[in-house]
Structures are given as structure tokens and as C-alpha cells.
Design a protein around this motif. Structure first.
Motif, PDB file in Angstrom:
ATOM      1  N   PHE A  38     -65.822 100.928  27.854  1.00  0.00           N
ATOM      2  CA  PHE A  38     -64.871 100.519  28.887  1.00  0.00           C
ATOM      3  C   PHE A  38     -64.505 101.689  29.791  1.00  0.00           C
ATOM      4  CE2 PHE A  38     -62.975  97.050  25.871  1.00  0.00           C
ATOM      5  CZ  PHE A  38     -64.071  96.248  26.104  1.00  0.00           C
ATOM      6  N   VAL A  39     -64.299 102.860  29.201  1.00  0.00           N
ATOM      7  CA  VAL A  39     -63.979 104.063  29.984  1.00  0.00           C
ATOM      8  C   VAL A  39     -65.055 104.307  31.033  1.00  0.00           C
ATOM      9  CG1 VAL A  39     -63.741 106.571  29.898  1.00  0.00           C
ATOM     10  CG2 VAL A  39     -62.611 105.167  28.177  1.00  0.00           C
ATOM     11  N   GLN A  40     -66.312 104.241  30.618  1.00  0.00           N
ATOM     12  CA  GLN A  40     -67.421 104.511  31.537  1.00  0.00           C
ATOM     13  C   GLN A  40     -67.521 103.441  32.620  1.00  0.00           C
ATOM     14  OE1 GLN A  40     -68.938 107.449  31.242  1.00  0.00           O
ATOM     15  NE2 GLN A  40     -67.690 107.793  29.420  1.00  0.00           N
ATOM     16  N   LEU A  41     -67.447 102.178  32.235  1.00  0.00           N
ATOM     17  CA  LEU A  41     -67.578 101.084  33.196  1.00  0.00           C
ATOM     18  C   LEU A  41     -66.465 101.104  34.237  1.00  0.00           C
ATOM     19  CD1 LEU A  41     -68.485  98.275  30.649  1.00  0.00           C
ATOM     20  CD2 LEU A  41     -70.025  99.141  32.415  1.00  0.00           C
ATOM     21  N   ALA A  64     -70.097  94.558  33.299  1.00  0.00           N
ATOM     22  CA  ALA A  64     -70.825  93.829  32.256  1.00  0.00           C
ATOM     23  C   ALA A  64     -71.168  94.820  31.156  1.00  0.00           C
ATOM     24  CB  ALA A  64     -72.087  93.188  32.819  1.00  0.00           C
ATOM     25  N   SER A  65     -70.606  94.612  29.986  1.00  0.00           N
ATOM     26  CA  SER A  65     -70.781  95.548  28.880  1.00  0.00           C
ATOM     27  C   SER A  65     -71.703  94.966  27.813  1.00  0.00           C
ATOM     28  CB  SER A  65     -69.420  95.889  28.247  1.00  0.00           C
ATOM     29  OG  SER A  65     -69.567  96.841  27.219  1.00  0.00           O
ATOM     30  N   GLY A  66     -72.910  95.525  27.719  1.00  0.00           N
ATOM     31  CA  GLY A  66     -73.810  95.161  26.630  1.00  0.00           C
ATOM     32  C   GLY A  66     -74.602  93.888  26.793  1.00  0.00           C
ATOM     33  N   ILE A  67     -74.540  93.261  27.957  1.00  0.00           N
ATOM     34  CA  ILE A  67     -75.186  91.949  28.076  1.00  0.00           C
ATOM     35  C   ILE A  67     -76.709  92.039  28.140  1.00  0.00           C
ATOM     36  CG2 ILE A  67     -73.141  91.020  29.224  1.00  0.00           C
ATOM     37  CD1 ILE A  67     -74.801  90.861  31.811  1.00  0.00           C
ATOM     38  N   GLY A  91     -67.401  91.024  16.257  1.00  0.00           N
ATOM     39  CA  GLY A  91     -67.581  89.675  16.773  1.00  0.00           C
ATOM     40  C   GLY A  91     -68.287  89.619  18.109  1.00  0.00           C
ATOM     41  N   VAL A  92     -68.384  90.764  18.796  1.00  0.00           N
ATOM     42  CA  VAL A  92     -69.170  90.853  20.026  1.00  0.00           C
ATOM     43  C   VAL A  92     -70.304  91.879  19.874  1.00  0.00           C
ATOM     44  CG1 VAL A  92     -67.491  89.947  21.666  1.00  0.00           C
ATOM     45  CG2 VAL A  92     -67.356  92.345  20.985  1.00  0.00           C
ATOM     46  N   ASP A  93     -70.639  92.185  18.622  1.00  0.00           N
ATOM     47  CA  ASP A  93     -71.800  92.997  18.274  1.00  0.00           C
ATOM     48  C   ASP A  93     -71.635  94.487  18.574  1.00  0.00           C
ATOM     49  OD1 ASP A  93     -74.130  92.682  16.841  1.00  0.00           O
ATOM     50  OD2 ASP A  93     -75.418  92.609  18.605  1.00  0.00           O
ATOM     51  N   TRP A  94     -70.388  94.987  18.574  1.00  0.00           N
ATOM     52  CA  TRP A  94     -70.161  96.423  18.658  1.00  0.00           C
ATOM     53  C   TRP A  94     -69.801  96.947  17.265  1.00  0.00           C
ATOM     54  CZ3 TRP A  94     -72.507  97.826  22.595  1.00  0.00           C
ATOM     55  CH2 TRP A  94     -72.335  97.247  23.865  1.00  0.00           C
ATOM     56  N   THR A  95     -70.032  98.223  17.041  1.00  0.00           N
ATOM     57  CA  THR A  95     -69.815  98.773  15.699  1.00  0.00           C
ATOM     58  C   THR A  95     -68.345  98.979  15.377  1.00  0.00           C
ATOM     59  OG1 THR A  95     -70.136 100.998  16.605  1.00  0.00           O
ATOM     60  CG2 THR A  95     -72.062  99.913  15.634  1.00  0.00           C
ATOM     61  N   CYS A  96     -67.542  99.348  16.392  1.00  0.00           N
ATOM     62  CA  CYS A  96     -66.129  99.617  16.136  1.00  0.00           C
ATOM     63  C   CYS A  96     -65.378  99.633  17.457  1.00  0.00           C
ATOM     64  CB  CYS A  96     -65.950 100.958  15.414  1.00  0.00           C
ATOM     65  SG  CYS A  96     -66.479 102.383  16.389  1.00  0.00           S
ATOM     66  N   GLN A  97     -64.052  99.642  17.382  1.00  0.00           N
ATOM     67  CA  GLN A  97     -63.232  99.630  18.585  1.00  0.00           C
ATOM     68  C   GLN A  97     -63.404 100.904  19.399  1.00  0.00           C
ATOM     69  OE1 GLN A  97     -59.130  98.504  17.970  1.00  0.00           O
ATOM     70  NE2 GLN A  97     -58.467  99.380  19.909  1.00  0.00           N
ATOM     71  N   ALA A  98     -63.580 102.041  18.731  1.00  0.00           N
ATOM     72  CA  ALA A  98     -63.698 103.316  19.449  1.00  0.00           C
ATOM     73  C   ALA A  98     -64.907 103.325  20.379  1.00  0.00           C
ATOM     74  CB  ALA A  98     -63.773 104.472  18.461  1.00  0.00           C
ATOM     75  N   THR A  99     -66.069 102.883  19.889  1.00  0.00           N
ATOM     76  CA  THR A  99     -67.247 102.886  20.747  1.00  0.00           C
ATOM     77  C   THR A  99     -67.178 101.772  21.794  1.00  0.00           C
ATOM     78  OG1 THR A  99     -68.460 101.571  19.095  1.00  0.00           O
ATOM     79  CG2 THR A  99     -68.748 103.963  19.049  1.00  0.00           C
ATOM     80  N   GLN A 100     -66.573 100.648  21.436  1.00  0.00           N
ATOM     81  CA  GLN A 100     -66.367  99.573  22.404  1.00  0.00           C
ATOM     82  C   GLN A 100     -65.549 100.089  23.591  1.00  0.00           C
ATOM     83  OE1 GLN A 100     -63.582  96.455  21.308  1.00  0.00           O
ATOM     84  NE2 GLN A 100     -65.003  94.899  22.025  1.00  0.00           N
ATOM     85  N   GLU A 101     -64.477 100.818  23.290  1.00  0.00           N
ATOM     86  CA  GLU A 101     -63.602 101.293  24.359  1.00  0.00           C
ATOM     87  C   GLU A 101     -64.189 102.493  25.096  1.00  0.00           C
ATOM     88  OE1 GLU A 101     -59.592 101.683  22.992  1.00  0.00           O
ATOM     89  OE2 GLU A 101     -59.371  99.492  22.842  1.00  0.00           O
TER      90      GLU A 101
END
Length: 207
Positions: free
Chosen positions: A38-41, A118-121, A25-35
Motif C-alpha cells: 500500500f505504501v508503494q502504490l 491494483a495490488s497483486g491482481i 484471505g486475499v493471498d498475502w502472507t501478513c499485514q506488514a507486507t500487505q501494507e
């Protein structure tokens, strides 16, 4: 840049309508890559003390759930900011009653904070000319710097070597935006790379 903001809002409103409050719903492939992002940011932040945080392009507020799981011992005063009204409505409904989290509609911060992420904007340029999209990126970076006391973190898709970038995606080399931020803001710009995705994270700390 109203046309750029309107295009971004329409794109992500369609995503949340189709996939709901999920990584898709926010254009990421899965929760693992989304998070993983987050770890990096969040390498930006000092979790030994409470702090305030702006989350640009917050979507439905997935970062809050991650903070709850990984950093529940640190008090974070969270504000999510998004240009999509549908995203903001979904986030407010999902996190209603939460005293340390709020959401606002827009493309600029309404408050000063310790940190912003800001993640992916900057990834989905759609049909915008590169020059116009880079004006949008520069304006966003200026706002992130102007409204943070300690620094901000963003990510970019890496320009593939010898390959064609998919139409509508913005990619860049690793050095250019780091150099821009270090020079324009007289700041320390750290690049984090090599975490398994075709992207890099830029952390900008005030000198």
C-alpha cells in the motif's frame, strides 16, 4: 476473457471462505507486507487535496483501514472493485454505513476517478497460458488508464534471476510493462523497486 475472470473469482472466493477478512484471505502472507505494498502504490496520490480512488482487486477493503490510519486528514472517495462476489459481499458487510466507500462486482471501472490502484491482481495466473494472461494484463492496464484523470499504480512479481518460478505465478522483468505503458499511453512510468519484496511497483502518471 470470461474464463480468466471466472478463474480469478473462484481462486479468491476460496481464499476468503477459508481465511476470512485477513491478509491470508486475499493471498498475502501478513499485514506488514500487505501494507508495504500500500505504501508503494499510494506514492501515486497527492494527499494534500481530496481525491477519488478506485481500488481494483479490492478484496475485503483492507486499503480503507490503512488510509484511515495513515491519511485520515485527507478525504478519499473510495470505490472497491472485485471479480469475486464473496469478496464484495464481505467488504460491504465490513464497511457498511460508510458514506465515502462503496464496492462493486466486476472487472472494469464504472466511473472516472483521479487515481486507481491494483495490488497483486496480476500475480496468480494459475493454469492460464502466458500469452492469454498478458492479454488480461494489457486489457486491465487499458481500463485503468481510460478511467483515471491523473494516473494509476500496479505491482508485479519480479522474474527471479537463475531460479524457477513457482507454477501458476506470473513474473516479469522490471522494464517491459513500464515501457508498454509509457508508449501506449504517452505517460510517465515510474518503477519503484528495492523495498524488500520480490516485486516492483509501477506508477503511471498522465503526461
Amino acid at each position: 476473457m470470461s474464463g480468466i475472470y471466472a478463474g480469478i473469482a473462484a481462486y479468491y472466493s476460496a481464499k476468503i471462505a477459508r481465511f476470512g477478512a485477513t491478509p491470508s484471505g486475499v493471498d498475502w502472507t501478513c499485514q506488514a507486507t500487505q501494507e508495504m505494498r500500500f505504501v508503494q502504490l499510494l506514492k501515486l496520490c497527492d494527499f494534500t487535496l481530496p481525491f477519488s480512488l478506485n481500488d481494483f482487486g479490492c478484496g475485503y477493503g483492507a486499503l480503507i483501514a490503512y488510509l484511515d490510519r495513515r491519511h485520515d486528514d485527507c478525504a478519499v472517495d473510495y470505490l472497491g472493485i472485485d471479480v469475486s462476489e464473496a469478496m464484495v459481499r464481505r467488504a460491504r458487510r465490513l464497511w457498511r454505513g460508510r458514506s465515502n466507500a462503496a464496492f462493486t462486482l466486476g472487472h472494469a471501472s464504472p466511473r472516472m476517478v483521479d487515481y486507481a490502484v491494483a495490488s497483486g491482481i496480476f500475480n496468480v495466473a494459475q493454469d492460464q497460458p502466458r500469452r492469454d494472461w498478458e492479454r488480461f494484463i494489457a486489457a486491465s492496464l487499458d481500463d485503468l488508464h481510460r478511467t483515471t484523470r491523473r494516473g494509476f499504480a500496479v505491482n508485479f512479481m519480479k522474474r527471479p534471476a537463475g531460479a524457477t518460478t513457482r507454477h501458476g505465478l506470473y513474473t516479469t522483468d522490471i522494464a517491459s510493462w513500464a515501457r508498454y505503458c509509457a508508449t501506449r499511453f504517452n505517460a510517465t512510468a515510474e518503477v519503484h523497486d528495492g523495498y524488500g519484496l520480490m516485486e516492483f511497483t509501477l506508477i503511471v502518471r498522465r503526461a
